[in-house]
Design an enzyme around this catalytic site. Structure first.
Site, mmCIF file in Angstrom:
data_model
loop_
_atom_site.group_PDB
_atom_site.id
_atom_site.type_symbol
_atom_site.label_atom_id
_atom_site.label_comp_id
_atom_site.label_asym_id
_atom_site.label_seq_id
_atom_site.Cartn_x
_atom_site.Cartn_y
_atom_site.Cartn_z
ATOM 1 N N LYS A 23 0.842 -1.203 0.000
ATOM 2 C CA LYS A 23 0.000 0.000 0.000
ATOM 3 C C LYS A 23 0.874 1.248 0.000
ATOM 4 O O LYS A 23 0.633 2.183 -0.758
ATOM 5 C CB LYS A 23 -0.881 0.009 1.252
ATOM 6 C CG LYS A 23 -1.578 1.327 1.501
ATOM 7 C CD LYS A 23 -2.368 1.326 2.780
ATOM 8 C CE LYS A 23 -1.704 2.052 3.917
ATOM 9 N NZ LYS A 23 -1.588 3.498 3.783
ATOM 10 N N ASN A 24 1.883 1.258 0.866
ATOM 11 C CA ASN A 24 2.679 2.477 1.022
ATOM 12 C C ASN A 24 3.611 2.724 -0.147
ATOM 13 O O ASN A 24 4.299 3.739 -0.186
ATOM 14 C CB ASN A 24 3.465 2.437 2.339
ATOM 15 C CG ASN A 24 2.542 2.670 3.531
ATOM 16 O OD1 ASN A 24 1.370 2.990 3.351
ATOM 17 N ND2 ASN A 24 3.069 2.498 4.731
ATOM 18 N N ARG A 93 -4.395 9.989 3.944
ATOM 19 C CA ARG A 93 -3.192 10.773 4.115
ATOM 20 C C ARG A 93 -2.249 10.742 2.894
ATOM 21 O O ARG A 93 -1.630 11.743 2.535
ATOM 22 C CB ARG A 93 -2.480 10.188 5.341
ATOM 23 C CG ARG A 93 -1.087 10.582 5.541
ATOM 24 C CD ARG A 93 -1.014 11.865 6.270
ATOM 25 N NE ARG A 93 0.332 12.375 6.279
ATOM 26 C CZ ARG A 93 0.673 13.544 6.781
ATOM 27 N NH1 ARG A 93 -0.227 14.304 7.345
ATOM 28 N NH2 ARG A 93 1.909 13.947 6.733
ATOM 29 N N ASP A 117 -5.302 8.493 9.193
ATOM 30 C CA ASP A 117 -5.381 7.697 10.412
ATOM 31 C C ASP A 117 -5.281 8.540 11.676
ATOM 32 O O ASP A 117 -4.618 9.564 11.696
ATOM 33 C CB ASP A 117 -4.213 6.709 10.437
ATOM 34 C CG ASP A 117 -4.282 5.738 9.284
ATOM 35 O OD1 ASP A 117 -5.405 5.457 8.841
ATOM 36 O OD2 ASP A 117 -3.223 5.277 8.847
ATOM 37 N N ASP A 305 4.309 0.652 11.989
ATOM 38 C CA ASP A 305 3.054 0.039 11.525
ATOM 39 C C ASP A 305 2.856 -1.368 12.091
ATOM 40 O O ASP A 305 1.757 -1.921 11.986
ATOM 41 C CB ASP A 305 3.016 -0.003 9.989
ATOM 42 C CG ASP A 305 2.757 1.379 9.396
ATOM 43 O OD1 ASP A 305 2.415 2.309 10.150
ATOM 44 O OD2 ASP A 305 2.895 1.525 8.164
HETATM 45 C C1 UD1 Z 1 4.342 6.786 6.137
HETATM 46 C C2 UD1 Z 1 3.415 5.595 6.008
HETATM 47 C C3 UD1 Z 1 2.941 5.129 7.372
HETATM 48 C C4 UD1 Z 1 4.146 4.843 8.270
HETATM 49 C C5 UD1 Z 1 5.076 6.056 8.304
HETATM 50 C C6 UD1 Z 1 6.349 5.794 9.085
HETATM 51 C C7 UD1 Z 1 2.343 5.980 3.895
HETATM 52 C C8 UD1 Z 1 1.105 6.282 3.162
HETATM 53 N N1 UD1 Z 1 2.272 5.981 5.209
HETATM 54 O O1 UD1 Z 1 3.601 7.867 6.682
HETATM 55 O O2 UD1 Z 1 2.189 3.920 7.194
HETATM 56 O O3 UD1 Z 1 3.684 4.566 9.556
HETATM 57 O O4 UD1 Z 1 5.448 6.437 6.961
HETATM 58 O O5 UD1 Z 1 6.997 4.674 8.578
HETATM 59 O O6 UD1 Z 1 3.371 5.703 3.297
HETATM 60 N N2 UD1 Z 1 6.624 14.611 10.415
HETATM 61 C C9 UD1 Z 1 6.758 15.937 10.723
HETATM 62 N N3 UD1 Z 1 6.765 16.847 9.690
HETATM 63 C C10 UD1 Z 1 6.661 16.477 8.389
HETATM 64 C C11 UD1 Z 1 6.521 15.100 8.082
HETATM 65 C C12 UD1 Z 1 6.508 14.178 9.119
HETATM 66 O O7 UD1 Z 1 6.866 16.313 11.880
HETATM 67 O O8 UD1 Z 1 6.681 17.349 7.513
HETATM 68 C C13 UD1 Z 1 6.619 13.621 11.510
HETATM 69 C C14 UD1 Z 1 5.285 12.875 11.638
HETATM 70 O O9 UD1 Z 1 4.362 13.627 12.403
HETATM 71 C C15 UD1 Z 1 5.710 11.595 12.307
HETATM 72 C C16 UD1 Z 1 7.100 11.342 11.722
HETATM 73 O O10 UD1 Z 1 7.540 12.595 11.205
HETATM 74 O O11 UD1 Z 1 5.806 11.788 13.697
HETATM 75 C C17 UD1 Z 1 7.143 10.293 10.634
HETATM 76 O O12 UD1 Z 1 6.256 10.634 9.607
HETATM 77 P P1 UD1 Z 1 6.490 10.186 8.095
HETATM 78 O O13 UD1 Z 1 7.689 9.286 8.003
HETATM 79 O O14 UD1 Z 1 6.440 11.389 7.247
HETATM 80 O O15 UD1 Z 1 5.199 9.285 7.834
HETATM 81 P P2 UD1 Z 1 4.183 9.347 6.636
HETATM 82 O O16 UD1 Z 1 4.902 9.548 5.353
HETATM 83 O O17 UD1 Z 1 3.077 10.265 6.979
#
Ligand code: UD1
Length: 418
Positions: A23-24, A93, A117, A305
């Site tokens: 999915k990701n 998201r 989520d 996850d």
């Molecule tokens: C993706 C995955 C999700 C997985 C996560 C971490 C998808 C669709 N989702 O989510 O399933 O759990 O990676 O492996 O691929 N953050 C900030 N600022 C930003 C971006 C992120 O503070 O601009 C923080 C987030 O709040 C979180 C952390 O960084 O605490 C990790 O987020 P991120 O790795 O970006 O996760 P996603 O890409 O949203």
């Protein structure tokens, strides 16, 4: 009212399960199709609810999308629309990953802030900072990220945290920028590697794939391609942990075991026998699992996850486990549901302490996100009686053919509609 699962505990899972594409990964690869004009074909796409939702986002941008089983064909227009509105993106998201490709193709993007989520606040500051470093102006206006640039110019960008989404958006903007972009502290998840590989097939120049430093040399244009989506390590890990929890014997096919290296090692610490093959692994657990401490971290660390499944395993293991969540601050909502099932668990900040008990006891429980939903089903498999898991459309977003797969392994599960 939403659908629910009735899960009867007691079965030992046994057999073979084949996992499809991640999915990701697939959602980002669909977004990447916007970087070229023409027809992109993705194979091994998972049959999950988020794929048609992403198709709607792309259709809103002018693409036409055809989904035929595990094959997704996307025809992108010469100039896509640059506006992904709230109706299209609100439900999940990952829709925010059209931001980078739209900036690359149109030099402007308006993307409504997504829903998704309930696992914690998910800001976009690193996505925006990356685009700004490339020369774009980016602000949040009226609930949307609004970004524009006359030109995108390669830059050195150091991420504060190896964010998966920020790495992807910056990468997809940089492939069509002028000059060289260096992304330091980049995420290294297998899904990022998959995206890099597809971009390279499209004609992008990227060095350091799979490392924490990605070096992208911008090119004039990219061409559409056909790409096989990498296997879903989170779905695979879910089945592996389910095997250990139910003291079963399950072979999981469809991912290289290195994508789950730490998870499989932790299962061995819990007492499982793990065999690794080129494209999968087998988990056998005979005795009661032993407690194992787990801390989630970006890849190659333990995936956040799979944290709910780690808690599920800890809840019936011998001894006390400490589970530390380092990626999403509000991901422990799941623990309250585990307590309903009798788990001896409490949380303090980003730690959960779980003292294993012999058996969980059935109760009605609520899924708050995709992985929590799957974790609750696994818990139901080791509870006495029939556990009712509510709000299971979360599970549909990430686990293709979930109940069929579980039944084929000997689990007792029934879907009750509405
Ligand atoms: C993706 C995955 C999700 C997985 C996560 C971490 C998808 C669709 N989702 O989510 O399933 O759990 O990676 O492996 O691929 N953050 C900030 N600022 C930003 C971006 C992120 O503070 O601009 C923080 C987030 O709040 C979180 C952390 O960084 O605490 C990790 O987020 P991120 O790795 O970006 O996760 P996603 O890409 O949203």
């Amino acid at each position: 009212m939403s659908d629910r699962y009735l899960v009867t505990g007691g079965a030992r899972l046994a057999g073979r399960v084949v996992v499809g594409g991640a999915k990701n990964s697939v959602l980002k690869l669909m977004a990447a199709s916007l970087l070229a004009h023409g027809r992109t074909v993705l194979t091994n796409a998972p049959e999950i609810a988020d794929v048609p939702l992403m198709a709607q986002v792309l259709e809103g941008l002018g693409a036409s999308v055809q989904i035929d089983g595990d094959r997704v064909t996307i025809d992108t227009p010469e100039v896509p629309s640059h506006h992904a509105d709230f109706e299209a993106v609100k439900q999940f998201r990952a829709s925010v990953c059209v931001l980078g490709p739209l900036m690359a193709r149109c030099r402007r993007a308006v993307v409504a802030l997504p829903g998704g989520d309930a696992i914690g606040s998910r800001p976009l500051d690193m996505h925006q900072a990356g685009l700004r470093a490339l020369g774009a102006h980016s602000a949040i206006e009226h609930g949307c990220v609004v970004a524009q640039a006359d030109d995108l110019i390669g830059a050195q960008i150091g991420l504060e945290f190896p964010s998966v989404g920020a790495t992807e958006n910056i990468l997809m903007a940089a492939v069509l920028a002028d000059g060289v972009t260096e992304i330091d502290n980049a995420a290294r998840e297998p899904e990022i590697v998959d995206l890099c590989e597809m971009l390279i097939e499209m004609g992008a120049r990227i060095d350091g794939v799979g490392t924490e430093t990605l070096i992208v040399t911008g090119v004039e244009r990219l061409s559409p391609t056909s790409h096989h989506v990498v296997g879903d390590r989170i779905v695979a890990g879910t089945w592996g942990i389910a095997a250990a929890m139910t003291r079963g014997d399950v072979e999981v096919v469809g991912i290289p075991p290195q994508h789950l290296a730490l998870v499989l090692t932790k299962l061995e610490h819990a007492g499982a026998v793990v065999d690794r093959f080129e494209d999968g692994f087998r988990v056998r657990q005979q005795d009661r699992p032993r407690s194992v401490n787990t801390a989630t971290l970006p890849f190659p660390g333990y995936p956040t996850d799979l944290q709910p499944m780690a808690i599920g395993l800890a809840s019936i293991s011998e001894g006390m486990s400490l589970i530390t969540e380092n990626v999403f601050e509000a991901r422990f909502r799941f623990v309250e549901e585990m307590v309903r099932l009798g788990a001896d668990a409490r949380t303090d900040g980003h730690h959960a302490v779980v003292r294993g008990i012999d058996q969980l006891s059935c109760a009605p429980v609520w899924s708050s996100d995709i992985r929590a939903g799957a974790g609750l089903v696994l818990a139901g498999l080791v509870a006495d009686g029939v556990t009712e898991v509510h709000d299971i459309e979360h599970i549909d977003r990430g686990y293709p053919h979930f109940e069929e797969n579980l039944r084929a392994l000997g689990g007792e599960i029934e879907r009750v509609r509405g």
